[in-house]
Design a protein around this motif. Sequence first.
Motif, PDB file in Angstrom:
ATOM      1  N   ARG A   1       0.814  -1.215   0.000  1.00  0.00           N
ATOM      2  CA  ARG A   1       0.000   0.000   0.000  1.00  0.00           C
ATOM      3  C   ARG A   1       0.850   1.270   0.000  1.00  0.00           C
ATOM      4  O   ARG A   1       0.420   2.313  -0.479  1.00  0.00           O
TER       5      ARG A   1
ATOM      6  N   VAL B   1       3.336   2.109  -1.678  1.00  0.00           N
ATOM      7  CA  VAL B   1       3.770   2.568  -2.999  1.00  0.00           C
ATOM      8  C   VAL B   1       2.594   2.735  -3.963  1.00  0.00           C
ATOM      9  O   VAL B   1       2.795   2.927  -5.159  1.00  0.00           O
ATOM     10  N   ASN B   2       1.363   2.670  -3.455  1.00  0.00           N
ATOM     11  CA  ASN B   2       0.183   2.808  -4.307  1.00  0.00           C
ATOM     12  C   ASN B   2      -0.552   4.105  -4.001  1.00  0.00           C
ATOM     13  O   ASN B   2      -0.876   4.382  -2.839  1.00  0.00           O
ATOM     14  N   GLY B   3      -0.821   4.882  -5.032  1.00  0.00           N
ATOM     15  CA  GLY B   3      -1.550   6.126  -4.863  1.00  0.00           C
ATOM     16  C   GLY B   3      -0.745   7.320  -5.334  1.00  0.00           C
ATOM     17  O   GLY B   3       0.193   7.194  -6.124  1.00  0.00           O
TER      18      GLY B   3
ATOM     19  N   SER C   1      -2.480   6.604   0.936  1.00  0.00           N
ATOM     20  CA  SER C   1      -2.294   5.458   0.045  1.00  0.00           C
ATOM     21  C   SER C   1      -3.642   4.871  -0.345  1.00  0.00           C
ATOM     22  O   SER C   1      -4.623   4.981   0.395  1.00  0.00           O
TER      23      SER C   1
ATOM     24  N   CYS D   1       4.619   6.541  -3.063  1.00  0.00           N
ATOM     25  CA  CYS D   1       3.599   6.628  -4.117  1.00  0.00           C
ATOM     26  C   CYS D   1       4.081   7.533  -5.254  1.00  0.00           C
ATOM     27  O   CYS D   1       4.751   8.532  -5.021  1.00  0.00           O
TER      28      CYS D   1
END
Length: 310
Positions: A49, A51-53, A59, A131
């Motif tokens: 999570r 690294v997502n967004g 995130s 992210c």
Amino acid sequence: MEEWGLGPEDLEKINSELIYTRISGYGQTGPYSKLPGFASVCEAVGGFRYVNGFPDRPSVRPNLSMGDTMAGLQGVIGILLALQARNGNKRGGVQSSGKGQVVDVAIYESVFSLLEGVVSEYDGANVTRGCSGSTLTGIVPSNLYRGSDGKDIIIGANGDSLYSRLLDAMGVPKEDELRTWDSNAKRVENQDIIDAKIGEWVGMRSTEETLQILAKAKIPSGLIYSVEDMVTDPHYIARGQFEEVKIEELDRDLKIPAIGPRLTSTPGSTKHPGRSRPGQDSKEVLQEWLGMTDADITDLINSKAVIQND
């Protein structure tokens, strides 16, 4: 499982060749091993999570349970490795152990395995990857761009020759400054300008026209598909990506994903789509697979050890 007398040590006494696979949030050892763990939480603990967004907001989570899927895949890989160890492989120089073992799969570790060079970047360069929205850190250009029809496509032209061909396809003059950024390092420094120029070019035409131009130039690109796009796409159909199964509650067949990966000699298929209520096949399984008598099955049902729904 140990409380029911069905732990790996219990079953090893019955069959020492048994391969016993366990999937849990945090594995069978360590300080978190007793904690409950759903995919949503384990994706966070496993770093997925983080690294997502987008950098300027919390995130995000893909609208899927990635952790569950990845844990299942790691379970399969673990079983295959354990089979190799048990059965041996003369060609590969693996001697047979003749014994089973426990495959210990943790959901958080399954998503942790997706993090590529994140650990090495942190340890070697003190860089914490976070992210980056629709881009990939350190790779340019590789981004999402919107066409005049409101649809989004992905263009990945981060190789030097790919970038040059993209500029040719866009009709960029030879003297334009975009041409001077002929290495990824230079492009990373000028990412915002490059993305803006590509976005402007894509926005002037439909995504279909853009994709045709890019395909002719052999630039990796593609539409962001919805499931509606998938079920009507000729490539999906030609590859046999869908099966149809009979479901009791429907008056028609139900479309489901086909089994992958594709094997040329022994392709997979869905033999049974499952039942709508638990226990509908209990008697059949217990009789035909385990050879139990009607009296034995009745005892199990009466003791509520087994559910039976007719």
